[in-house]
Design a protein around this motif. Structure first.
Motif, PDB file in Angstrom:
ATOM      1  N   SER A 225      -3.059   0.586  -2.675  1.00  0.00           N
ATOM      2  CA  SER A 225      -2.359   1.917  -2.518  1.00  0.00           C
ATOM      3  C   SER A 225      -1.567   1.473  -1.774  1.00  0.00           C
ATOM      4  N   ARG A 226       0.587   2.365  -2.084  1.00  0.00           N
ATOM      5  CA  ARG A 226       0.898   2.567  -1.542  1.00  0.00           C
ATOM      6  C   ARG A 226       0.754   3.387   0.000  1.00  0.00           C
ATOM      7  N   SER A 227       0.223   4.526  -0.322  1.00  0.00           N
ATOM      8  CA  SER A 227      -0.358   5.240   0.511  1.00  0.00           C
ATOM      9  C   SER A 227      -1.607   4.643   1.498  1.00  0.00           C
ATOM     10  N   LYS A 228      -1.932   3.861   0.634  1.00  0.00           N
ATOM     11  CA  LYS A 228      -3.417   3.226   1.928  1.00  0.00           C
ATOM     12  C   LYS A 228      -2.418   2.243   2.895  1.00  0.00           C
ATOM     13  N   ARG A 229      -1.776   1.741   2.136  1.00  0.00           N
ATOM     14  CA  ARG A 229      -1.006   0.833   2.524  1.00  0.00           C
ATOM     15  C   ARG A 229      -0.635   0.832   3.786  1.00  0.00           C
ATOM     16  N   LEU A 230       0.687   2.115   3.899  1.00  0.00           N
ATOM     17  CA  LEU A 230       1.067   2.433   4.530  1.00  0.00           C
ATOM     18  C   LEU A 230       0.295   3.132   6.038  1.00  0.00           C
ATOM     19  N   ALA A 231      -1.126   3.645   5.518  1.00  0.00           N
ATOM     20  CA  ALA A 231      -1.858   4.262   6.776  1.00  0.00           C
ATOM     21  C   ALA A 231      -2.265   3.043   7.634  1.00  0.00           C
ATOM     22  N   MET A 232      -2.666   1.409   7.083  1.00  0.00           N
ATOM     23  CA  MET A 232      -3.217   0.983   7.191  1.00  0.00           C
ATOM     24  C   MET A 232      -1.717  -0.203   8.911  1.00  0.00           C
ATOM     25  N   SER A 233      -0.462   0.040   8.279  1.00  0.00           N
ATOM     26  CA  SER A 233       0.578  -0.636   9.129  1.00  0.00           C
ATOM     27  C   SER A 233       0.240   0.512   9.782  1.00  0.00           C
ATOM     28  N   VAL A 234       0.681   1.829   9.992  1.00  0.00           N
ATOM     29  CA  VAL A 234       0.169   2.426  11.033  1.00  0.00           C
ATOM     30  C   VAL A 234      -0.796   2.782  11.755  1.00  0.00           C
ATOM     31  N   ALA A 235      -2.238   2.464  11.620  1.00  0.00           N
ATOM     32  CA  ALA A 235      -2.879   1.896  12.279  1.00  0.00           C
ATOM     33  C   ALA A 235      -2.907   1.060  13.527  1.00  0.00           C
ATOM     34  N   PHE A 236      -2.545  -0.347  12.389  1.00  0.00           N
ATOM     35  CA  PHE A 236      -2.561  -2.131  13.578  1.00  0.00           C
ATOM     36  C   PHE A 236      -1.004  -1.533  14.032  1.00  0.00           C
ATOM     37  N   VAL A 237       0.125  -0.992  14.110  1.00  0.00           N
ATOM     38  CA  VAL A 237       0.579  -0.756  15.315  1.00  0.00           C
ATOM     39  C   VAL A 237       0.083   0.359  16.273  1.00  0.00           C
TER      40      VAL A 237
END
Length: 428
Positions: A225-237
């Protein structure tokens, strides 16, 4: 409640002034900084009306927003280090990034040390050496915002972002060495600390970013899911910025991370081993837009206008700004010729390196924490004065340079509202 009201007003003020800036042909980042000054503790914030502006106390609570914004900015710049691009511009960016930083430091050092001998009672030698090192740093945030706003594309832009990223790494090493020399002039400092601490900071930060990049990419594959991948990106930053705040001491040596270098490396690893990084970065850019606006408005509010009342600081600041600009321009021009770059890179790249902000202020804070006293006050005030000038003028000069290089469309961005209207008409 006060924080939420102030954040809402900050966003609104920044957006409204950006419309005025567009009419005047100024970059949006300049409008955000001016908005910050207007609602900061020296203007509306001085009235003491809750939620109307930023007080000094409220600004201290906003520090986390600046840390997070810089993390996302560094992550975005790291995505410019794609191997496919580095094969063509890697050598140029490396030569320019290192040489222009060193040349700028030398030029500013000569000018400020000369000034020290003219007014030794007002301007200590150690302060001159420290300011020479701080001169190497460039503001990646302002540069990136101008490039994105005007969708700049071309040889100068292609080299610019990698150079800015490398510039901060080189500047960090130069600062650490110069700061060690300055401290040695004022107090007893271990030579081991001068040599080991800056190298350790760079190596640890790059290592942390690389590890986080591989871990990030490993976990990213479990989501479609694009939204979950986005959330994962934010989490790692967030996670990388948080870990970068850790400091520790071993054998009398102080070790710390640079969140900028760590997040740049995180972005670099991610973009080179993840096949959908480009699409994800496009979504992340839209999500972070409000954070970036808040970052620049808060940066404007943090500018201390009291420095304008000190004649000596203004005088030294003018000398510093003038010679730093000369160092950046001719340093970039010389190194670009040395690396056999295109004529436009030789002519315009140096101008785009003028902006200076967060990294320089971070260096000034380091001086204050480690030394204190009159020297720390001089360094802090000089840095604040120069940042005030650079942040208001630098983005506009960057826009002019990229426009004259033919990498910005003179007509500016196309309105999304007009695109949507045109699509509706075509459908009908």
């Amino acid at each position: 409640m006060e924080i939420l009201l102030s954040l809402a007003i900050a966003l609104f003020a920044g957006l409204m002034l950006s419309r005025v800036a567009k009419l005047l042909g100024l970059p949006a980042v300049t409008a955000y900084l001016v908005a910050g000054i207007l609602i900061g503790p020296f203007c509306l914030g001085r009235l003491g009306v809750q939620g109307l502006g930023f007080s000094h106390g409220l600004l201290e609570d906003m520090g986390i927003i600046s840390d997070v914004a810089l993390g996302f900015i560094a992550f975005a710049i790291g995505n410019e280090f794609r191997l496919s691009q580095l094969k063509t511009i890697g050598k140029q960016a490396t030569i320019i990034g290192i040489l222009q930083a060193v040349i700028t430091t030398i030029v500013v050092d000569i000018a400020l040390i000369t000034l020290h001998f003219i007014i030794p009672d007002k301007f200590p030698m150690s302060a001159a050496i420290i300011m020479g090192a701080i001169a190497a740093a460039t503001a990646p945030a302002a540069t990136l915002m101008v490039v994105r706003q005007y969708k700049a594309k071309g040889p100068v832009t292609g080299v610019l972002l990698p150079v800015v990223a490398l510039d901060d790494a080189v500047g960090l090493v130069i600062f650490s060495i110069s700061f060690g020399v300055a401290r040695a002039l004022e107090e007893s400092v271990s030579i081991l600390a001068i040599v080991v601490e800056p190298i350790a900071e760079v190596v640890m930060s790059v290592g942390l970013g690389a590890i986080m990049g591989y871990v990030f990419t490993f976990f990213e594959r479990f989501f479609h899911s694009r939204s979950k991948r986005l959330a994962m990106s934010v989490a790692f930053v967030f996670l990388t910025v948080g870990i970068s705040m850790i400091e520790f001491e071993i054998g009398g040596l102080e070790f710390r991370f640079s969140s900028l270098l760590a997040c740049m490396m995180l972005g670099t690893i991610f973009c080179n081993i993840c096949d959908f990084s480009a699409q994800l970065m496009d979504r992340l850019d839209r999500w972070t837009a409000p954070i970036f606006i808040l970052f620049f408005v808060i940066s404007g509010a943090e500018l201390d206008l009291n420095v304008l009342t000190d004649f000596i600081i203004v005088l030294i600041g003018v000398v510093y700004i003038l010679f730093r600009c000369l160092g950046k321009y001719y340093g970039a021009s010389f190194s670009a010729r040395l690396s056999k770059s295109e004529p436009n890179i030789v002519k315009y790249l140096g101008i785009t390196l003028f902006p200076q902000a967060g990294v320089a202020l971070g260096m000034a804070i380091t001086v204050g924490n480690a030394m204190g006293g009159a020297i720390a006050t001089i360094v802090a005030n000089l840095t604040l004065f120069s940042v005030l000038i650079y942040e208001l003028v630098g983005p506009y000069l960057t826009k002019i340079a990229l426009t004259r290089a033919g990498e910005i469309n003179p007509e500016g961005k196309i309105s999304q509202r007009n695109i949507d209207s045109q699509l509706s008409s075509d459908i009908k």
